[in-house]
Design a protein around this motif. Structure first.
Motif, mmCIF file in Angstrom:
data_model
loop_
_atom_site.group_PDB
_atom_site.id
_atom_site.type_symbol
_atom_site.label_atom_id
_atom_site.label_comp_id
_atom_site.label_asym_id
_atom_site.label_seq_id
_atom_site.Cartn_x
_atom_site.Cartn_y
_atom_site.Cartn_z
ATOM 1 N N GLU A 72 -17.268 24.025 -14.049
ATOM 2 C CA GLU A 72 -17.982 24.653 -13.024
ATOM 3 C C GLU A 72 -19.615 24.658 -13.662
ATOM 4 O OE1 GLU A 72 -16.297 28.350 -11.951
ATOM 5 O OE2 GLU A 72 -14.155 27.439 -11.688
ATOM 6 N N ALA A 73 -19.603 24.843 -14.937
ATOM 7 C CA ALA A 73 -21.114 24.901 -15.321
ATOM 8 C C ALA A 73 -21.764 23.869 -15.251
ATOM 9 C CB ALA A 73 -20.865 25.232 -16.989
ATOM 10 N N ALA A 74 -21.052 22.447 -15.206
ATOM 11 C CA ALA A 74 -21.655 21.289 -15.058
ATOM 12 C C ALA A 74 -22.210 21.050 -13.484
ATOM 13 C CB ALA A 74 -20.631 20.133 -15.581
ATOM 14 N N VAL A 75 -21.371 21.593 -12.699
ATOM 15 C CA VAL A 75 -21.625 21.627 -11.423
ATOM 16 C C VAL A 75 -22.822 22.204 -11.000
ATOM 17 C CG1 VAL A 75 -21.144 22.100 -8.835
ATOM 18 C CG2 VAL A 75 -19.187 21.006 -10.681
ATOM 19 N N ARG A 76 -23.012 23.612 -11.695
ATOM 20 C CA ARG A 76 -24.366 24.555 -11.268
ATOM 21 C C ARG A 76 -25.142 23.732 -12.128
ATOM 22 N NH1 ARG A 76 -24.147 29.905 -10.904
ATOM 23 N NH2 ARG A 76 -25.914 30.234 -12.237
ATOM 24 N N THR A 77 -25.354 22.859 -13.041
ATOM 25 C CA THR A 77 -26.433 22.230 -13.643
ATOM 26 C C THR A 77 -26.745 21.350 -12.728
ATOM 27 O OG1 THR A 77 -25.552 22.522 -15.891
ATOM 28 C CG2 THR A 77 -27.215 20.792 -15.385
ATOM 29 N N LEU A 119 -26.766 21.352 -9.320
ATOM 30 C CA LEU A 119 -27.129 21.891 -8.193
ATOM 31 C C LEU A 119 -28.602 22.277 -8.627
ATOM 32 C CD1 LEU A 119 -24.098 24.400 -7.200
ATOM 33 C CD2 LEU A 119 -25.048 22.457 -5.859
ATOM 34 N N LEU A 120 -28.889 22.742 -9.799
ATOM 35 C CA LEU A 120 -30.091 23.009 -10.097
ATOM 36 C C LEU A 120 -31.178 21.988 -10.127
ATOM 37 C CD1 LEU A 120 -29.561 25.652 -13.032
ATOM 38 C CD2 LEU A 120 -30.786 26.143 -10.952
ATOM 39 N N TRP A 121 -30.567 20.515 -10.655
ATOM 40 C CA TRP A 121 -31.281 19.538 -11.018
ATOM 41 C C TRP A 121 -31.446 18.970 -9.428
ATOM 42 C CZ3 TRP A 121 -30.347 14.421 -9.417
ATOM 43 C CH2 TRP A 121 -31.207 13.425 -10.008
ATOM 44 N N ALA A 122 -30.530 18.971 -8.688
ATOM 45 C CA ALA A 122 -30.746 18.734 -7.140
ATOM 46 C C ALA A 122 -31.785 19.645 -6.498
ATOM 47 C CB ALA A 122 -29.479 18.682 -6.211
ATOM 48 N N GLY A 123 -32.327 20.757 -6.986
ATOM 49 C CA GLY A 123 -33.301 21.468 -6.547
ATOM 50 C C GLY A 123 -32.894 22.678 -5.652
ATOM 51 N N ASP A 124 -31.747 23.082 -5.790
ATOM 52 C CA ASP A 124 -31.113 24.283 -5.052
ATOM 53 C C ASP A 124 -30.800 25.488 -6.004
ATOM 54 O OD1 ASP A 124 -30.508 26.036 -3.085
ATOM 55 O OD2 ASP A 124 -29.456 24.338 -2.053
ATOM 56 N N ASP A 125 -30.271 26.872 -5.470
ATOM 57 C CA ASP A 125 -30.144 27.688 -6.178
ATOM 58 C C ASP A 125 -28.716 28.014 -6.226
ATOM 59 O OD1 ASP A 125 -29.951 30.152 -7.536
ATOM 60 O OD2 ASP A 125 -30.961 31.403 -6.067
ATOM 61 N N PRO A 126 -28.001 27.801 -7.337
ATOM 62 C CA PRO A 126 -26.551 27.823 -7.326
ATOM 63 C C PRO A 126 -26.255 29.391 -7.214
ATOM 64 C CG PRO A 126 -27.272 27.305 -9.641
ATOM 65 C CD PRO A 126 -28.736 27.308 -8.747
ATOM 66 N N ASP A 127 -26.974 30.282 -7.343
ATOM 67 C CA ASP A 127 -26.780 31.707 -7.159
ATOM 68 C C ASP A 127 -26.777 32.337 -5.759
ATOM 69 O OD1 ASP A 127 -25.912 32.445 -9.680
ATOM 70 O OD2 ASP A 127 -28.075 32.335 -10.408
ATOM 71 N N PRO A 169 -19.260 25.521 -7.448
ATOM 72 C CA PRO A 169 -18.680 24.981 -8.453
ATOM 73 C C PRO A 169 -17.157 25.045 -8.693
ATOM 74 C CG PRO A 169 -20.531 26.281 -9.090
ATOM 75 C CD PRO A 169 -20.412 26.541 -7.492
ATOM 76 N N ALA A 170 -16.542 26.233 -8.274
ATOM 77 C CA ALA A 170 -15.099 26.257 -8.347
ATOM 78 C C ALA A 170 -14.553 25.323 -7.103
ATOM 79 C CB ALA A 170 -14.480 27.495 -7.993
ATOM 80 N N ARG A 171 -15.055 25.137 -6.062
ATOM 81 C CA ARG A 171 -14.576 24.502 -5.003
ATOM 82 C C ARG A 171 -14.889 22.749 -5.442
ATOM 83 N NH1 ARG A 171 -17.890 27.750 -1.258
ATOM 84 N NH2 ARG A 171 -16.491 29.178 -0.257
ATOM 85 N N VAL A 172 -15.715 22.646 -6.258
ATOM 86 C CA VAL A 172 -16.126 21.211 -6.515
ATOM 87 C C VAL A 172 -15.149 20.747 -7.573
ATOM 88 C CG1 VAL A 172 -17.606 19.269 -7.507
ATOM 89 C CG2 VAL A 172 -18.499 21.042 -5.881
ATOM 90 N N ALA A 173 -14.827 21.673 -8.648
ATOM 91 C CA ALA A 173 -14.088 21.621 -9.851
ATOM 92 C C ALA A 173 -12.420 21.200 -9.260
ATOM 93 C CB ALA A 173 -13.859 22.706 -10.524
ATOM 94 N N LYS A 174 -11.952 22.047 -8.135
ATOM 95 C CA LYS A 174 -10.787 21.910 -7.435
ATOM 96 C C LYS A 174 -10.719 20.540 -6.600
ATOM 97 C CE LYS A 174 -7.532 24.169 -4.035
ATOM 98 N NZ LYS A 174 -7.188 25.390 -3.155
ATOM 99 N N ALA A 175 -11.627 20.231 -6.071
ATOM 100 C CA ALA A 175 -11.637 19.139 -5.210
ATOM 101 C C ALA A 175 -11.662 17.734 -6.307
ATOM 102 C CB ALA A 175 -13.045 18.840 -4.245
ATOM 103 N N TYR A 176 -12.221 17.983 -7.408
ATOM 104 C CA TYR A 176 -12.377 16.769 -8.490
ATOM 105 C C TYR A 176 -10.728 16.480 -8.637
ATOM 106 C CZ TYR A 176 -16.899 15.181 -8.692
ATOM 107 O OH TYR A 176 -18.097 14.546 -8.766
ATOM 108 N N GLN A 177 -10.228 17.719 -8.975
ATOM 109 C CA GLN A 177 -8.637 17.656 -9.377
ATOM 110 C C GLN A 177 -7.771 16.801 -8.200
ATOM 111 O OE1 GLN A 177 -7.825 21.853 -10.115
ATOM 112 N NE2 GLN A 177 -7.476 21.543 -12.218
ATOM 113 N N GLU A 178 -8.178 16.997 -7.119
ATOM 114 C CA GLU A 178 -7.642 16.220 -6.056
ATOM 115 C C GLU A 178 -7.991 14.894 -5.837
ATOM 116 O OE1 GLU A 178 -8.067 18.492 -2.297
ATOM 117 O OE2 GLU A 178 -7.312 20.457 -3.200
ATOM 118 N N MET A 179 -8.999 14.863 -6.022
ATOM 119 C CA MET A 179 -9.589 13.298 -5.524
ATOM 120 C C MET A 179 -9.307 12.347 -6.914
ATOM 121 S SD MET A 179 -13.289 13.940 -3.571
ATOM 122 C CE MET A 179 -14.081 14.886 -4.964
ATOM 123 N N PHE A 180 -9.339 12.845 -7.920
ATOM 124 C CA PHE A 180 -9.000 12.000 -9.319
ATOM 125 C C PHE A 180 -7.697 12.217 -9.728
ATOM 126 C CE2 PHE A 180 -13.761 12.500 -8.862
ATOM 127 C CZ PHE A 180 -14.112 11.246 -8.510
#
Length: 212
Positions: free
Chosen positions: A29-34, A36-44, A52-63
């Motif tokens: 989740e911390a990697a996803v936050r990073t 998001l910041l790098w893309a130019g948005d505010d993860p907060d 971040p939690a949704r992406v981590a869960k999606a990765y578990q399904e997709m991979f």
């Protein structure tokens, strides 16, 4: 000998993947936050708080394919086939994968055929093997060969034929940005490789279905 070497290399690669130490949920989740910041948005901000939690869960399904063993899926075969020894074809197996170079989707269909040698597979097993390899970071070329190799190793048929047709979002969404173009790949083993008539029958069956 080549088949033995290929099978050994496949098992070695699978073992390496299993030995990898995966990050924790919090680290993912911390990697996803990073990102998001790098893309130019505010993860907060409100809309991204749960991302971040949704992406981590999606990765578990997709991979999920990294946690599945194709040899186990293909382990059970059937010998009561009443003497049937002609082509078994499962076509239009829809899949979603991800390009290992840009981690964006590959969307397509797989067509898988084999010539039995006394044993057959449950038809759903073929679709499951496609999903196992699709649910990993992939190149289309490698995925085509992996599906054929797994069925060849497990069933030892007289031949295997695999065709994949797919659209790559790394071409459609970025770079050259050409939407709608598809890539075709094939792998043939055994009788399909040695006999052009068998290849022709496979391709004819696909053309008859509008697949190729």
């Amino acid at each position: 000998m080549d088949a033995v070497i290929t099978s050994f290399a496949k098992r070695s690669e699978e073992n390496k993947r299993r030995d990898l130490e995966r990050p924790t949920q919090e680290e993912a989740e911390a990697a996803v936050r990073t990102l998001l910041l790098w893309a130019g948005d505010d993860p907060d901000r409100e809309g991204l708080l749960e991302t971040p939690a949704r992406v981590a869960k999606a990765y578990q399904e997709m991979f999920a394919g990294y946690g599945m063993d194709p040899d186990e899926v293909l382990g059970r075969t059937f010998e009561e086939v009443a003497g049937y020894d002609d082509i078994v074809l499962v076509k239009d197996i829809a899949f979603h994968s991800h390009c290992e170079h840009h981690m964006v989707p590959i969307i397509g269909k797989a067509h898988v055929a084999y010539l039995p040698d006394g044993r057959v597979l449950g038809l759903s097993k073929i679709a499951r093997v496609v999903d196992i390899y699709a649910q990993r970071l992939q190149t289309q070329e490698a995925m085509t060969a992996q599906i054929a190799g797994a069925i060849d190793d497990a069933l030892q048929p007289r031949g295997v034929a695999v065709m994949i047709e797919a659209e790559h979002m790394c071409m459609a969404m970025r770079g050259i940005r050409k939407q709608g173009s598809t890539t075709l790949t094939t792998t043939f083993t055994g009788a399909f490789l040695d006999d052009v008539q068998e290849q022709g029958r496979f391709m004819s069956m696909l053309r008859g279905s509008g697949a190729a």
